[in-house]
Design a protein around this motif. Structure first.
Motif, PDB file in Angstrom:
ATOM      1  N   LEU A   1      43.331  41.454  36.591  1.00  0.00           N
ATOM      2  CA  LEU A   1      44.153  41.647  35.401  1.00  0.00           C
ATOM      3  C   LEU A   1      44.563  43.103  35.225  1.00  0.00           C
ATOM      4  CD1 LEU A   1      42.106  39.508  32.839  1.00  0.00           C
ATOM      5  CD2 LEU A   1      44.275  38.873  33.909  1.00  0.00           C
ATOM      6  N   THR A   2      45.782  43.307  34.774  1.00  0.00           N
ATOM      7  CA  THR A   2      46.257  44.622  34.387  1.00  0.00           C
ATOM      8  C   THR A   2      46.870  44.537  32.999  1.00  0.00           C
ATOM      9  OG1 THR A   2      47.697  46.485  35.010  1.00  0.00           O
ATOM     10  CG2 THR A   2      48.529  44.270  35.451  1.00  0.00           C
TER      11      THR A   2
ATOM     12  N   GLN B   1      34.294  23.881  40.996  1.00  0.00           N
ATOM     13  CA  GLN B   1      33.602  24.339  42.193  1.00  0.00           C
ATOM     14  C   GLN B   1      34.413  25.385  42.943  1.00  0.00           C
ATOM     15  OE1 GLN B   1      30.470  23.535  43.413  1.00  0.00           O
ATOM     16  NE2 GLN B   1      30.196  22.667  41.355  1.00  0.00           N
ATOM     17  N   PRO B   2      33.739  26.427  43.492  1.00  0.00           N
ATOM     18  CA  PRO B   2      32.280  26.635  43.420  1.00  0.00           C
ATOM     19  C   PRO B   2      31.801  27.137  42.070  1.00  0.00           C
ATOM     20  CG  PRO B   2      33.326  28.471  44.544  1.00  0.00           C
ATOM     21  CD  PRO B   2      34.417  27.463  44.301  1.00  0.00           C
ATOM     22  N   TYR B   3      32.740  27.649  41.242  1.00  0.00           N
ATOM     23  CA  TYR B   3      32.411  28.115  39.906  1.00  0.00           C
ATOM     24  C   TYR B   3      33.709  28.327  39.137  1.00  0.00           C
ATOM     25  CZ  TYR B   3      33.007  32.339  42.776  1.00  0.00           C
ATOM     26  OH  TYR B   3      33.464  33.263  43.675  1.00  0.00           O
ATOM     27  N   PRO B   4      33.647  28.422  37.810  1.00  0.00           N
ATOM     28  CA  PRO B   4      34.866  28.701  37.038  1.00  0.00           C
ATOM     29  C   PRO B   4      35.508  30.011  37.492  1.00  0.00           C
ATOM     30  CG  PRO B   4      33.089  28.010  35.587  1.00  0.00           C
ATOM     31  CD  PRO B   4      32.469  28.213  36.933  1.00  0.00           C
ATOM     32  N   PRO B   5      36.845  30.090  37.464  1.00  0.00           N
ATOM     33  CA  PRO B   5      37.540  31.281  37.969  1.00  0.00           C
ATOM     34  C   PRO B   5      37.112  32.561  37.263  1.00  0.00           C
ATOM     35  CG  PRO B   5      39.090  29.486  37.603  1.00  0.00           C
ATOM     36  CD  PRO B   5      37.788  29.045  37.019  1.00  0.00           C
ATOM     37  N   LEU B   6      36.986  33.635  38.057  1.00  0.00           N
ATOM     38  CA  LEU B   6      36.610  34.942  37.546  1.00  0.00           C
ATOM     39  C   LEU B   6      37.848  35.811  37.376  1.00  0.00           C
ATOM     40  CD1 LEU B   6      33.459  35.731  39.735  1.00  0.00           C
ATOM     41  CD2 LEU B   6      33.485  35.184  37.289  1.00  0.00           C
ATOM     42  N   TYR B   7      38.065  36.274  36.151  1.00  0.00           N
ATOM     43  CA  TYR B   7      39.129  37.230  35.831  1.00  0.00           C
ATOM     44  C   TYR B   7      38.474  38.606  35.710  1.00  0.00           C
ATOM     45  CZ  TYR B   7      42.112  33.216  34.624  1.00  0.00           C
ATOM     46  OH  TYR B   7      42.843  32.059  34.662  1.00  0.00           O
ATOM     47  N   PHE B   8      39.202  39.635  36.126  1.00  0.00           N
ATOM     48  CA  PHE B   8      38.572  40.957  36.217  1.00  0.00           C
ATOM     49  C   PHE B   8      39.619  42.038  36.027  1.00  0.00           C
ATOM     50  CE2 PHE B   8      36.819  44.701  38.139  1.00  0.00           C
ATOM     51  CZ  PHE B   8      35.444  44.569  38.147  1.00  0.00           C
ATOM     52  N   GLY B   9      39.338  43.003  35.146  1.00  0.00           N
ATOM     53  CA  GLY B   9      40.227  44.142  34.972  1.00  0.00           C
ATOM     54  C   GLY B   9      39.471  45.440  35.189  1.00  0.00           C
ATOM     55  N   GLY B  10      40.070  46.369  35.889  1.00  0.00           N
ATOM     56  CA  GLY B  10      39.459  47.675  36.124  1.00  0.00           C
ATOM     57  C   GLY B  10      40.460  48.537  36.871  1.00  0.00           C
ATOM     58  N   SER B  11      40.885  49.650  36.272  1.00  0.00           N
ATOM     59  CA  SER B  11      41.945  50.461  36.868  1.00  0.00           C
ATOM     60  C   SER B  11      41.429  51.636  37.686  1.00  0.00           C
ATOM     61  CB  SER B  11      42.882  50.993  35.771  1.00  0.00           C
ATOM     62  OG  SER B  11      43.550  49.928  35.130  1.00  0.00           O
ATOM     63  N   SER B  12      40.151  51.979  37.572  1.00  0.00           N
ATOM     64  CA  SER B  12      39.592  53.057  38.383  1.00  0.00           C
ATOM     65  C   SER B  12      39.439  52.582  39.825  1.00  0.00           C
ATOM     66  CB  SER B  12      38.234  53.485  37.834  1.00  0.00           C
ATOM     67  OG  SER B  12      37.300  52.420  37.935  1.00  0.00           O
ATOM     68  N   ASP B  13      39.216  53.518  40.728  1.00  0.00           N
ATOM     69  CA  ASP B  13      39.052  53.150  42.137  1.00  0.00           C
ATOM     70  C   ASP B  13      37.890  52.188  42.329  1.00  0.00           C
ATOM     71  OD1 ASP B  13      41.198  54.681  42.927  1.00  0.00           O
ATOM     72  OD2 ASP B  13      39.994  56.425  43.496  1.00  0.00           O
ATOM     73  N   ILE B  14      36.747  52.494  41.708  1.00  0.00           N
ATOM     74  CA  ILE B  14      35.602  51.617  41.895  1.00  0.00           C
ATOM     75  C   ILE B  14      35.811  50.278  41.188  1.00  0.00           C
ATOM     76  CG2 ILE B  14      34.291  52.522  39.915  1.00  0.00           C
ATOM     77  CD1 ILE B  14      31.764  52.133  41.689  1.00  0.00           C
ATOM     78  N   GLY B  15      36.519  50.294  40.059  1.00  0.00           N
ATOM     79  CA  GLY B  15      36.828  49.043  39.384  1.00  0.00           C
ATOM     80  C   GLY B  15      37.693  48.139  40.248  1.00  0.00           C
ATOM     81  N   GLN B  16      38.679  48.717  40.898  1.00  0.00           N
ATOM     82  CA  GLN B  16      39.545  47.938  41.775  1.00  0.00           C
ATOM     83  C   GLN B  16      38.788  47.426  42.984  1.00  0.00           C
ATOM     84  OE1 GLN B  16      42.835  50.627  42.464  1.00  0.00           O
ATOM     85  NE2 GLN B  16      43.849  50.062  40.568  1.00  0.00           N
ATOM     86  N   GLN B  17      37.864  48.218  43.507  1.00  0.00           N
ATOM     87  CA  GLN B  17      37.070  47.778  44.654  1.00  0.00           C
ATOM     88  C   GLN B  17      36.182  46.594  44.301  1.00  0.00           C
ATOM     89  OE1 GLN B  17      35.018  51.381  45.761  1.00  0.00           O
ATOM     90  NE2 GLN B  17      36.931  52.443  46.269  1.00  0.00           N
ATOM     91  N   VAL B  18      35.518  46.670  43.146  1.00  0.00           N
ATOM     92  CA  VAL B  18      34.650  45.570  42.723  1.00  0.00           C
ATOM     93  C   VAL B  18      35.487  44.330  42.398  1.00  0.00           C
ATOM     94  CG1 VAL B  18      32.976  44.811  40.985  1.00  0.00           C
ATOM     95  CG2 VAL B  18      32.845  47.132  41.914  1.00  0.00           C
ATOM     96  N   GLY B  19      36.624  44.537  41.740  1.00  0.00           N
ATOM     97  CA  GLY B  19      37.503  43.415  41.444  1.00  0.00           C
ATOM     98  C   GLY B  19      38.013  42.735  42.703  1.00  0.00           C
ATOM     99  N   ALA B  20      38.413  43.521  43.698  1.00  0.00           N
ATOM    100  CA  ALA B  20      38.918  42.957  44.949  1.00  0.00           C
ATOM    101  C   ALA B  20      37.842  42.164  45.676  1.00  0.00           C
ATOM    102  CB  ALA B  20      39.446  44.073  45.842  1.00  0.00           C
TER     103      ALA B  20
END
Length: 356
Positions: A193-194, A167-186
């Motif tokens: 992930l890097t 709960q509330p859900y299984p942990p979300l791992y996320f990788g993205g090095s572009s500006d928009i990728g980092q914004q969505v990941g944050a």
């Protein structure tokens, strides 16, 4: 720290860039690898995704009854699956595994692969779709009824009937090095992930993403994806690194680099920049070797050295804010044992009290 391993569902072997010494990836082999991960003290394992890999969800499901403790880091693919179907799949797997699911959000980077899968959004569009997907998915997993209208998704009256164990859900791992990728990941990720870049570059990325998450009132942790080549002595480790790429010729490297150049991933561009497609000067930072990335897309660096040295490098990354380490080595079965036997006694590995 938490240490995970890797399932080479796209192929395994003793050498890169050649079929010589290759190893068939069948269910008996994957069961051997799962048994090693489950018994040696790894937190779990990453299952890759893409057209060149066996399907991660089916592989993970096939290995559930052969394992007891390990967690499976499996991909969510916005654009390839709807958030409602993804919520049902995640809840079912989490329930059947007694809370052993981790989720890796993969937006993707190869335009040719996306086109083959029927996805025709550009880089920015894919991340905007990912943002909408995760907005819907997270609310469903929290038990909410979802009505949503965005640019890419329209959802009416969605409900996830069976809740997950975690709960509330299984942990979300996320990788993205572009500006928009980092914004969505944050905005959405639990673990950002890097890939294995030099420590100063990793610190820069951590500081930026942490600041973006703080701006939204969120706390986020960090992970890194690395290969390891650890041997009892430094000399033996560097010899093993040389052995791994001994069949690579200039034509094979050039063909691989040509493929990578067509990808839109900022992370992949960063991996290529570390070695420029050349076999000279591959040690880009103390004990950080870029040879894997000459022909392998994605994670292209390895920590090379004796156990004490490699452990020190991992702990150095931990000091920058890395809590999760997703490691691998060729071939993966033998190296899973070697890594656990030589490195684990030197690392502050977290024990999960829920797993007996």
């Amino acid at each position: 720290m938490e240490v995970l391993w890797f399932f080479p569902t796209g192929g395994d072997g003793r050498y890169l860039g050649t079929t010589y010494g290759g190893r068939e990836i069948d269910l008996p082999y994957l069961k051997q690898l799962a048994g090693a991960v489950d018994s040696l003290g790894y937190h779990g394992a990453l299952l890759p995704t893409g057209q060149n890999c066996e399907d991660a969800w089916i592989i993970a499901s096939s290995l559930l009854t052969d394992t007891e403790k390990m967690k499976f880091l499996v991909a969510l693919r916005p654009g390839l699956m709807s958030p409602t179907l993804a919520a049902r799949m995640a809840s079912t797997f989490d329930r059947l595994s007694n809370g052993r699911l981790l989720l890796n959000v993969v937006t993707g980077s190869d335009p040719r692969e996306h086109a083959a899968d029927g996805i025709h959004l550009d880089h920015t569009g894919r991340y905007k779709l990912t943002d909408e997907f995760l907005e819907v998915w997270r609310n469903l997993m929290k038990g909410e009824q979802v009505d949503y209208k965005g640019k890419h998704l329209t959802i009416k009256g969605a409900k996830n009937t069976f809740p997950p164990i975690q709960q509330p859900y299984p942990p979300l791992y996320f990788g993205g090095s572009s500006d928009i990728g980092q914004q969505v990941g944050a905005k959405h990720a639990d673990v950002y992930l890097t890939w294995g870049e030099p420590p100063e570059k990793v610190k820069e990325k951590i500081d930026k993403v942490r600041n973006l998450a703080n701006q939204q009132g969120r706390n986020i942790t960090f992970g890194i994806r690395l290969h390891v080549i650890v041997r009892e002595t430094e000399k033996e480790a560097w010899q093993a690194a040389d052995e791994l790429i001994k069949f690579l010729d200039d034509e094979t490297i050039a063909a691989a680099q040509q493929r990578f150049s067509k990808q839109e991933s900022e992370g992949q561009k960063g991996m290529v920049a570390l070695h420029q497609g050349k076999k000279e000067n591959l040690e880009i930072s103390p004990n950080l070797w870029a040879g894997v990335g000459l022909v392998r897309e994605g994670a292209g660096t390895a920590l090379v050295g004796d156990p004490k040295t490699v452990a020190e490098r991992l702990i150095e990354y931990q000091g920058l804010g890395i809590d999760t380490f997703i490691l691998s080595g060729y071939p993966h079965l033998e190296e899973a044992y070697r890594t656990a036997e030589l490195l684990f006694p030197l690392l502050p590995i977290k024990k999960d009290p829920a797993l007996k």
